[in-house]
Design a protein around this motif. Structure first.
Motif, PDB file in Angstrom:
ATOM      1  N   THR A 136       0.835  -1.209   0.000  1.00 41.06           N
ATOM      2  CA  THR A 136       0.000   0.000   0.000  1.00 41.06           C
ATOM      3  C   THR A 136       0.866   1.253   0.000  1.00 41.06           C
ATOM      4  N   THR A 179       2.095   1.697  -3.543  1.00 36.19           N
ATOM      5  CA  THR A 179       1.028   2.189  -4.414  1.00 36.19           C
ATOM      6  C   THR A 179       0.824   3.686  -4.215  1.00 36.19           C
ATOM      7  N   THR A 223       2.044   7.482  -6.878  1.00 35.87           N
ATOM      8  CA  THR A 223       1.323   8.661  -7.334  1.00 35.87           C
ATOM      9  C   THR A 223       2.141   9.929  -7.127  1.00 35.87           C
ATOM     10  N   GLU A 238     -11.893  10.763  -7.250  1.00 34.97           N
ATOM     11  CA  GLU A 238     -11.828   9.322  -7.011  1.00 34.97           C
ATOM     12  C   GLU A 238     -10.376   8.859  -6.881  1.00 34.97           C
ATOM     13  N   GLU A 239      -9.508   9.365  -7.747  1.00 32.68           N
ATOM     14  CA  GLU A 239      -8.083   9.016  -7.672  1.00 32.68           C
ATOM     15  C   GLU A 239      -7.483   9.472  -6.342  1.00 32.68           C
ATOM     16  N   LYS A 282      -8.613   7.379  -3.438  1.00 28.07           N
ATOM     17  CA  LYS A 282      -7.898   6.101  -3.424  1.00 28.07           C
ATOM     18  C   LYS A 282      -6.505   6.270  -2.818  1.00 28.07           C
ATOM     19  N   ARG A 330      -6.977   6.591   0.935  1.00 24.91           N
ATOM     20  CA  ARG A 330      -7.286   5.275   1.513  1.00 24.91           C
ATOM     21  C   ARG A 330      -6.042   4.403   1.593  1.00 24.91           C
ATOM     22  N   THR A 331      -5.237   4.430   0.549  1.00 23.52           N
ATOM     23  CA  THR A 331      -4.023   3.616   0.518  1.00 23.52           C
ATOM     24  C   THR A 331      -3.064   4.031   1.613  1.00 23.52           C
ATOM     25  N   GLU A 345      -4.549   2.897   4.953  1.00 19.73           N
ATOM     26  CA  GLU A 345      -4.409   1.451   5.123  1.00 19.73           C
ATOM     27  C   GLU A 345      -2.972   1.093   5.497  1.00 19.73           C
TER      28      GLU A 345
END
Length: 80
Positions: free
Chosen positions: A5, A8, A12, A48-49, A52, A55-56, A59
């Motif tokens: 995570t 990921t 970005t 939305e991106e 995410k 959230r990543t 997490e």
């Protein structure tokens, strides 16, 4: 060691705070209205991106906290 995570989110190039702040701005712009349908869709997709990414990061933070707590618990068991 980095988790999947973390990798990921790092892909970005955005940190949690940067993604969160940009997401807040996207939501503000959507709520304010006055954008074309195409602009609204682009903003929604970006939101939305960003969600995410947030959230990543969260997490990954949860996993790190859980691991630290488990380590602390295991260390406490060893000392008894």
């Amino acid at each position: 060691m980095t988790s999947r995570t973390d990798e990921t989110a790092n892909a970005t190039g955005l940190g949690y705070e940067q993604a969160r702040d940009e997401l807040i701005e996207v939501v503000r712009r959507l709520e304010a209205g006055g954008t074309t349908l195409e602009e609204s869709l682009a903003l929604w997709e970006r939101g939305e991106e960003l969600a995410k990414v947030c959230r990543t990061w969260l997490e990954g933070a949860r996993k790190r906290l859980d691991a630290a707590l488990a380590e602390e618990e295991n260390a406490g068991d060893d000392s008894e």
